[in-house]
Design a protein around this motif. Structure first.
Motif, mmCIF file in Angstrom:
data_model
loop_
_atom_site.group_PDB
_atom_site.id
_atom_site.type_symbol
_atom_site.label_atom_id
_atom_site.label_comp_id
_atom_site.label_asym_id
_atom_site.label_seq_id
_atom_site.Cartn_x
_atom_site.Cartn_y
_atom_site.Cartn_z
ATOM 1 N N GLY A 253 22.901 32.915 -15.495
ATOM 2 C CA GLY A 253 21.942 33.886 -16.440
ATOM 3 C C GLY A 253 20.869 32.115 -17.642
ATOM 4 O O GLY A 253 20.695 31.949 -16.870
ATOM 5 N N ASP A 254 20.690 32.735 -18.260
ATOM 6 C CA ASP A 254 19.557 32.082 -19.473
ATOM 7 C C ASP A 254 19.844 31.505 -20.292
ATOM 8 O O ASP A 254 20.835 32.308 -20.747
ATOM 9 C CB ASP A 254 17.972 32.595 -19.581
ATOM 10 N N TYR A 255 19.523 30.034 -20.332
ATOM 11 C CA TYR A 255 20.378 29.542 -22.215
ATOM 12 C C TYR A 255 18.762 28.746 -22.032
ATOM 13 O O TYR A 255 18.577 27.918 -21.229
ATOM 14 C CB TYR A 255 21.271 29.338 -21.785
ATOM 15 N N ALA A 256 19.040 27.732 -23.650
ATOM 16 C CA ALA A 256 19.011 27.300 -23.777
ATOM 17 C C ALA A 256 20.263 25.631 -24.218
ATOM 18 O O ALA A 256 20.869 26.050 -23.894
ATOM 19 C CB ALA A 256 18.087 26.991 -24.886
ATOM 20 N N MET A 257 19.397 24.728 -22.839
ATOM 21 C CA MET A 257 20.078 23.469 -23.631
ATOM 22 C C MET A 257 19.562 22.847 -24.344
ATOM 23 O O MET A 257 18.535 22.601 -24.202
ATOM 24 C CB MET A 257 20.562 23.104 -22.067
ATOM 25 N N TRP B 151 16.557 27.097 -19.572
ATOM 26 C CA TRP B 151 16.812 26.947 -18.809
ATOM 27 C C TRP B 151 16.223 27.183 -16.552
ATOM 28 O O TRP B 151 16.286 26.842 -16.107
ATOM 29 C CB TRP B 151 18.722 27.439 -18.135
ATOM 30 N N SER B 152 16.279 28.612 -17.681
ATOM 31 C CA SER B 152 14.913 29.552 -16.287
ATOM 32 C C SER B 152 13.641 29.371 -16.102
ATOM 33 O O SER B 152 13.112 29.383 -14.830
ATOM 34 C CB SER B 152 15.126 30.770 -17.048
ATOM 35 N N THR B 153 13.398 28.286 -17.133
ATOM 36 C CA THR B 153 12.041 28.678 -16.798
ATOM 37 C C THR B 153 11.585 26.616 -16.805
ATOM 38 O O THR B 153 9.774 26.246 -16.687
ATOM 39 C CB THR B 153 11.046 29.141 -17.912
ATOM 40 N N GLY B 154 12.172 26.214 -17.965
ATOM 41 C CA GLY B 154 12.265 24.719 -17.727
ATOM 42 C C GLY B 154 11.563 24.718 -19.098
ATOM 43 O O GLY B 154 10.657 22.945 -18.775
ATOM 44 N N SER B 155 10.842 24.873 -19.430
ATOM 45 C CA SER B 155 10.185 25.242 -20.744
ATOM 46 C C SER B 155 10.391 24.398 -21.155
ATOM 47 O O SER B 155 11.673 24.492 -21.962
ATOM 48 C CB SER B 155 9.446 26.351 -21.542
ATOM 49 N N THR B 156 10.506 22.823 -22.468
ATOM 50 C CA THR B 156 10.536 22.043 -23.241
ATOM 51 C C THR B 156 10.092 22.307 -24.560
ATOM 52 O O THR B 156 8.958 22.704 -24.940
ATOM 53 C CB THR B 156 10.431 20.561 -22.992
ATOM 54 N N TYR B 157 10.801 21.811 -25.583
ATOM 55 C CA TYR B 157 10.244 21.794 -26.652
ATOM 56 C C TYR B 157 11.334 20.836 -27.266
ATOM 57 O O TYR B 157 11.806 20.644 -27.579
ATOM 58 C CB TYR B 157 11.173 23.099 -27.836
ATOM 59 N N TYR B 158 10.682 20.063 -28.096
ATOM 60 C CA TYR B 158 10.889 18.129 -28.251
ATOM 61 C C TYR B 158 10.599 18.879 -30.551
ATOM 62 O O TYR B 158 9.737 19.127 -30.423
ATOM 63 C CB TYR B 158 9.731 17.360 -28.198
ATOM 64 N N VAL B 159 11.428 17.530 -30.758
ATOM 65 C CA VAL B 159 10.968 17.461 -32.458
ATOM 66 C C VAL B 159 9.849 16.459 -32.891
ATOM 67 O O VAL B 159 9.392 15.603 -31.532
ATOM 68 C CB VAL B 159 12.697 17.523 -33.401
ATOM 69 N N ASP B 160 8.962 16.233 -33.445
ATOM 70 C CA ASP B 160 8.224 15.550 -34.064
ATOM 71 C C ASP B 160 8.479 13.391 -33.624
ATOM 72 O O ASP B 160 7.897 13.174 -33.316
ATOM 73 C CB ASP B 160 7.837 15.315 -34.962
ATOM 74 N N TYR B 161 9.221 13.586 -33.879
ATOM 75 C CA TYR B 161 9.779 12.256 -33.375
ATOM 76 C C TYR B 161 10.097 12.104 -32.221
ATOM 77 O O TYR B 161 10.343 10.511 -31.610
ATOM 78 C CB TYR B 161 11.016 11.755 -33.982
ATOM 79 N N ALA B 162 10.702 12.477 -30.994
ATOM 80 C CA ALA B 162 10.870 13.081 -29.594
ATOM 81 C C ALA B 162 9.513 12.981 -29.146
ATOM 82 O O ALA B 162 9.654 12.654 -27.598
ATOM 83 C CB ALA B 162 11.428 13.939 -29.498
ATOM 84 N N LYS B 163 8.687 14.374 -29.348
ATOM 85 C CA LYS B 163 7.183 14.039 -28.867
ATOM 86 C C LYS B 163 6.289 12.780 -28.592
ATOM 87 O O LYS B 163 6.336 12.276 -28.880
ATOM 88 C CB LYS B 163 6.835 14.777 -29.599
ATOM 89 N N GLY B 164 6.246 12.667 -27.028
ATOM 90 C CA GLY B 164 5.892 11.777 -26.885
ATOM 91 C C GLY B 164 6.600 10.078 -26.177
ATOM 92 O O GLY B 164 6.345 9.744 -25.665
ATOM 93 N N SER C 257 14.615 17.149 -18.648
ATOM 94 C CA SER C 257 14.217 18.135 -17.138
ATOM 95 C C SER C 257 15.501 18.906 -16.952
ATOM 96 O O SER C 257 17.102 18.184 -17.576
ATOM 97 C CB SER C 257 13.614 17.316 -16.759
ATOM 98 N N ARG C 258 15.602 19.281 -16.188
ATOM 99 C CA ARG C 258 17.181 20.169 -15.380
ATOM 100 C C ARG C 258 17.341 20.127 -13.771
ATOM 101 O O ARG C 258 15.768 20.233 -13.387
ATOM 102 C CB ARG C 258 17.571 21.502 -15.625
ATOM 103 N N ASP C 259 18.169 19.709 -13.174
ATOM 104 C CA ASP C 259 18.300 19.889 -12.210
ATOM 105 C C ASP C 259 19.422 21.364 -11.955
ATOM 106 O O ASP C 259 20.442 21.471 -11.625
ATOM 107 C CB ASP C 259 19.015 18.769 -10.981
#
Length: 123
Positions: free
Chosen positions: A30-34, A53-66, A71-73
């Motif tokens: 199924g679909d979930y957030a990691m 998981w299903s789409t590979g879409s990502t989100y980052y907090v400000d300090y992590a951006k860039g 990623s996932r396999d």
């Protein structure tokens, strides 16, 4: 019962890179957030980012951006956290976690957690 195991932590110099891995087992259909979280001694656990998981879409907090990339396999049931340009303030225990609630940064929304892997960034 989902089990998550982090690996890849270690000691790096400021400006260096590190790739963390999270192996999932016991049910990842199924679909979930990691999500990735981190916690330094004496501080609250804080959100780093997540991948859907299903789409590979990502989100980052400000300090992590860039600097950080998640990623996932799918075939290997693995998620990764690539960390570049590391800073001393990145020193913490890093955790991966799984949530059936998509697009969430709240630790309480994540049902399964790994034991964490230590990341230490020296000056």
């Amino acid at each position: 019962q989902v089990q998550l195991v982090e690996s890849g932590g270690g000691l790096v110099q400021a400006g260096g890179s590190l790739r963390l891995s999270c192996a999932a087992s016991g049910g990842t259909t199924g679909d979930y957030a990691m999500g990735w979280f981190r916690q330094a001694p004496g501080k609250e656990r804080e959100f780093v980012g997540f991948i859907r998981w299903s789409t590979g879409s990502t989100y980052y907090v400000d300090y992590a951006k860039g600097r950080f990339t998640i990623s996932r396999d799918n075939a290997k049931n693995m998620v990764y956290l690539q960390m570049n340009s590391l800073k001393p303030e990145d020193t913490a225990v890093y955790y991966c976690a799984s949530s059936r609630i998509l697009f969430t940064a709240r630790p309480n929304d994540y049902n399964y957690w790994g034991q964490g892997t230590q990341v230490t960034v020296s000056s």
